[in-house]
Design a protein around this motif. Structure first.
Motif, PDB file in Angstrom:
ATOM      1  N   GLY A 173       0.800  -1.295   0.008  1.00 50.69           N
ATOM      2  CA  GLY A 173       0.011   0.133   0.014  1.00 50.69           C
ATOM      3  C   GLY A 173       0.784   1.341   0.135  1.00 50.69           C
ATOM      4  N   GLY A 174       2.120   1.362  -0.181  1.00 48.50           N
ATOM      5  CA  GLY A 174       2.851   2.469  -0.402  1.00 48.50           C
ATOM      6  C   GLY A 174       3.356   2.919   0.906  1.00 48.50           C
ATOM      7  N   GLY A 175       3.513   4.304   1.001  1.00 49.85           N
ATOM      8  CA  GLY A 175       3.986   4.896   2.422  1.00 49.85           C
ATOM      9  C   GLY A 175       2.970   5.008   3.465  1.00 49.85           C
ATOM     10  N   ARG A 176       3.522   4.883   4.593  1.00 52.00           N
ATOM     11  CA  ARG A 176       2.704   4.597   5.808  1.00 52.00           C
ATOM     12  C   ARG A 176       2.489   5.875   6.472  1.00 52.00           C
ATOM     13  NH1 ARG A 176       5.795   0.327   9.280  1.00 52.00           N
ATOM     14  NH2 ARG A 176       3.770   0.542  10.633  1.00 52.00           N
ATOM     15  N   PRO A 177       1.321   6.192   7.127  1.00 54.59           N
ATOM     16  CA  PRO A 177       1.246   7.403   7.652  1.00 54.59           C
ATOM     17  C   PRO A 177       2.201   7.672   8.906  1.00 54.59           C
ATOM     18  CG  PRO A 177      -1.029   6.052   7.822  1.00 54.59           C
ATOM     19  CD  PRO A 177      -0.025   5.334   7.232  1.00 54.59           C
ATOM     20  N   VAL A 178       2.289   9.036   9.044  1.00 51.76           N
ATOM     21  CA  VAL A 178       3.516   9.579   9.931  1.00 51.76           C
ATOM     22  C   VAL A 178       3.166   8.917  11.412  1.00 51.76           C
ATOM     23  CG1 VAL A 178       4.481  11.528  10.962  1.00 51.76           C
ATOM     24  CG2 VAL A 178       3.925  11.420   8.450  1.00 51.76           C
ATOM     25  N   LEU A 212       9.052  -4.482  -3.253  1.00 44.81           N
ATOM     26  CA  LEU A 212       8.601  -5.475  -4.335  1.00 44.81           C
ATOM     27  C   LEU A 212       7.634  -4.579  -5.287  1.00 44.81           C
ATOM     28  CD1 LEU A 212       8.750  -8.386  -5.682  1.00 44.81           C
ATOM     29  CD2 LEU A 212       6.984  -8.959  -3.957  1.00 44.81           C
ATOM     30  N   ALA A 213       7.637  -4.495  -6.329  1.00 45.49           N
ATOM     31  CA  ALA A 213       6.467  -3.941  -7.243  1.00 45.49           C
ATOM     32  C   ALA A 213       5.364  -4.633  -7.298  1.00 45.49           C
ATOM     33  CB  ALA A 213       7.001  -3.734  -8.772  1.00 45.49           C
ATOM     34  N   GLU A 214       5.312  -5.846  -7.063  1.00 44.02           N
ATOM     35  CA  GLU A 214       4.025  -6.536  -7.202  1.00 44.02           C
ATOM     36  C   GLU A 214       3.234  -6.532  -6.048  1.00 44.02           C
ATOM     37  OE1 GLU A 214       5.022 -10.869  -7.883  1.00 44.02           O
ATOM     38  OE2 GLU A 214       6.621 -10.433  -9.349  1.00 44.02           O
ATOM     39  N   VAL A 215       1.857  -6.908  -6.195  1.00 44.66           N
ATOM     40  CA  VAL A 215       0.978  -6.860  -5.033  1.00 44.66           C
ATOM     41  C   VAL A 215       1.113  -7.812  -4.326  1.00 44.66           C
ATOM     42  CG1 VAL A 215      -1.588  -6.467  -4.580  1.00 44.66           C
ATOM     43  CG2 VAL A 215      -0.770  -5.271  -6.597  1.00 44.66           C
ATOM     44  N   THR A 272      -8.029  -0.550 -14.083  1.00 44.45           N
ATOM     45  CA  THR A 272      -7.995   0.991 -14.082  1.00 44.45           C
ATOM     46  C   THR A 272      -7.014   1.601 -13.400  1.00 44.45           C
ATOM     47  OG1 THR A 272      -9.516   1.153 -12.194  1.00 44.45           O
ATOM     48  CG2 THR A 272     -10.700   1.038 -14.053  1.00 44.45           C
ATOM     49  N   ASP A 273      -6.499   2.656 -13.645  1.00 44.41           N
ATOM     50  CA  ASP A 273      -5.746   3.571 -12.986  1.00 44.41           C
ATOM     51  C   ASP A 273      -6.003   3.744 -11.716  1.00 44.41           C
ATOM     52  OD1 ASP A 273      -4.755   4.229 -15.686  1.00 44.41           O
ATOM     53  OD2 ASP A 273      -5.045   6.298 -15.477  1.00 44.41           O
ATOM     54  N   GLU A 274      -7.186   3.864 -11.261  1.00 47.38           N
ATOM     55  CA  GLU A 274      -7.427   3.714  -9.656  1.00 47.38           C
ATOM     56  C   GLU A 274      -6.982   2.452  -8.992  1.00 47.38           C
ATOM     57  OE1 GLU A 274     -11.166   5.015  -6.676  1.00 47.38           O
ATOM     58  OE2 GLU A 274     -11.649   4.908  -8.990  1.00 47.38           O
ATOM     59  N   SER A 275      -7.590   1.592  -9.658  1.00 48.67           N
ATOM     60  CA  SER A 275      -6.967   0.198  -9.241  1.00 48.67           C
ATOM     61  C   SER A 275      -5.681  -0.108  -9.063  1.00 48.67           C
ATOM     62  CB  SER A 275      -7.796  -0.838  -9.846  1.00 48.67           C
ATOM     63  OG  SER A 275      -7.519  -2.478  -9.606  1.00 48.67           O
ATOM     64  N   ILE A 276      -4.851   0.085 -10.103  1.00 53.78           N
ATOM     65  CA  ILE A 276      -3.365  -0.019 -10.160  1.00 53.78           C
ATOM     66  C   ILE A 276      -2.874   0.793  -9.102  1.00 53.78           C
ATOM     67  CG2 ILE A 276      -1.590   0.578 -11.452  1.00 53.78           C
ATOM     68  CD1 ILE A 276      -2.963   0.177 -14.050  1.00 53.78           C
ATOM     69  N   ALA A 277      -3.287   2.021  -8.942  1.00 54.56           N
ATOM     70  CA  ALA A 277      -2.478   3.131  -7.786  1.00 54.56           C
ATOM     71  C   ALA A 277      -2.972   2.525  -6.307  1.00 54.56           C
ATOM     72  CB  ALA A 277      -3.396   4.501  -8.087  1.00 54.56           C
ATOM     73  N   ARG A 278      -4.065   2.018  -6.074  1.00 54.07           N
ATOM     74  CA  ARG A 278      -4.523   1.447  -4.783  1.00 54.07           C
ATOM     75  C   ARG A 278      -3.582   0.406  -4.513  1.00 54.07           C
ATOM     76  NH1 ARG A 278      -9.289   1.153  -5.505  1.00 54.07           N
ATOM     77  NH2 ARG A 278      -9.441  -1.215  -6.291  1.00 54.07           N
ATOM     78  N   ARG A 329      -2.318  10.005 -10.241  1.00 50.73           N
ATOM     79  CA  ARG A 329      -1.523  10.817 -11.296  1.00 50.73           C
ATOM     80  C   ARG A 329      -0.256  10.214 -11.666  1.00 50.73           C
ATOM     81  NH1 ARG A 329      -0.493  16.796  -9.591  1.00 50.73           N
ATOM     82  NH2 ARG A 329      -2.712  16.826  -9.382  1.00 50.73           N
ATOM     83  N   SER A 330       0.446   9.423 -10.719  1.00 46.37           N
ATOM     84  CA  SER A 330       1.526   8.914 -11.145  1.00 46.37           C
ATOM     85  C   SER A 330       1.570   7.667 -12.301  1.00 46.37           C
ATOM     86  CB  SER A 330       2.370   8.318  -9.808  1.00 46.37           C
ATOM     87  OG  SER A 330       2.792   9.307  -8.870  1.00 46.37           O
ATOM     88  N   VAL A 331       0.331   7.089 -11.808  1.00 40.57           N
ATOM     89  CA  VAL A 331      -0.112   5.676 -12.744  1.00 40.57           C
ATOM     90  C   VAL A 331      -0.524   6.381 -13.917  1.00 40.57           C
ATOM     91  CG1 VAL A 331      -1.753   3.950 -13.132  1.00 40.57           C
ATOM     92  CG2 VAL A 331      -0.936   4.553 -10.857  1.00 40.57           C
TER      93      VAL A 331
END
Length: 314
Positions: free
Chosen positions: A127-132, A183-186, A265-271, A278-280
């Protein structure tokens, strides 16, 4: 036993005439005890009332039925006693699966399990970066664990390498002895303590409910899944924190291209990748320009048929 017409006819004749010659009797009449032989007249069969014959034939069956019922009740009583012993012994064991509902129950149970770690803590955090605020709590806990000699390995997605708060946290725990890879994969979220207890989310909304697992076979399965992902990850060290390796971007790009070809979709990939939408979209635009695509559907087709996913990363 269904009587035949001959037996019925002979029984009727015996009732009318009072007896039958012994050689004229049917075996079924004798078996059903509807005909009897008197000691003084062995050559003659005399009819017996069906009610009397039934008592004679059914008595042994009823006695056997009663005996089986007594045996059944005795066995049930014996198994009930052993069942009580079994349940009492099992009640002392930790449950193999425990459902944790609500953020407080999840965080408190996790904190207790992690603090009790003696040898190893394995964590997969998609899920990417974690909350501070989560990183602040995690840093204090992880430094204490590492100081006690607990080996800590964590898998993130590549996108944390551009999230400065998470990257700062990683830099500190790596300096304290932790091992971090991306890792890039989900992959699925999992926390494994000393290979004895594991925690997984119950649904995609990870904050609502979690499952605590202490079944050895299931924990072993989750640990092996973690090890397979770990072997394919790219380490995060001092050099890669400062300069992102080119392989990270190519790995992320290929994962995005696979998702586009699969129709996501872009939204699914981003999530899934923990990126911004925007990056996707930037990656999608670049791929469209390079492959000469005029639509999303055509882009997916070109990615799947052009061979870009078959070549080496880069």
């Amino acid at each position: 036993m269904e009587p035949c017409e001959t037996a019925l006819r002979l029984y009727r004749t015996a009732l009318v005439e009072g007896s039958l010659p012994a050689e004229a009797g049917r075996p079924c009449l004798v078996a059903l005890r509807l005909m009897s032989v008197r000691p003084t007249e062995p050559e003659v069969l005399h009819p017996v009332p069906p009610t009397a014959a039934a008592v004679s034939v059914l008595r042994p069956l009823r006695e056997e039925k009663d005996r089986l019922h007594r045996a059944e009740r005795s066995l049930q009583a014996a198994f009930a006693q052993f069942g009580a012993v079994y349940n009492e012994a099992r009640s002392r064991e930790e449950p193999a699966f425990t459902l944790l509902v609500g953020g407080t129950a999840i965080s408190d149970t996790l904190e207790a399990a992690v603090d009790a770690c003696q040898e190893e803590l394995l964590t997969a955090q998609p899920g990417g970066g974690r909350p501070v605020e989560h990183l602040v709590d995690a840093l204090d806990r992880d430094v204490r664990l590492l100081a006690r000699g607990v080996r800590q390995r964590t898998i993130y997605q590549h996108t944390v390498r551009v999230h400065q708060p998470t990257l700062a946290y990683i830099e500190q725990v790596v300096s304290a002895g932790a091992e971090v890879r991306t890792l890039a994969e989900v992959f699925e979220r999992v926390i494994i303590c000393d290979r004895k207890a594991a925690f997984i989310p119950v649904s995609d909304d990870r904050g609502n409910a979690a499952l605590e697992i202490r079944h050895p076979a299931v924990v072993r399965f989750l640990t092996r899944s973690f090890e397979r992902d770990w072997a394919r990850c790219i380490p995060v060290d001092d050099q890669s924190i400062t300069n992102r390796p080119p392989s990270i971007m190519s790995d992320t790009q290929r994962t995005i291209l696979r998702a586009i070809a699969a129709g996501e979709t872009d939204e699914s990939i981003a999530r899934k990748l923990g990126m911004s939408r925007r990056s996707v979209a930037v990656h999608v635009r670049r791929a469209s320009e390079q492959l000469g695509s005029r639509s999303r559907g055509q882009l997916g087709y070109l990615i799947a048929t052009s061979g870009v996913l078959e070549g080496p990363p880069g």
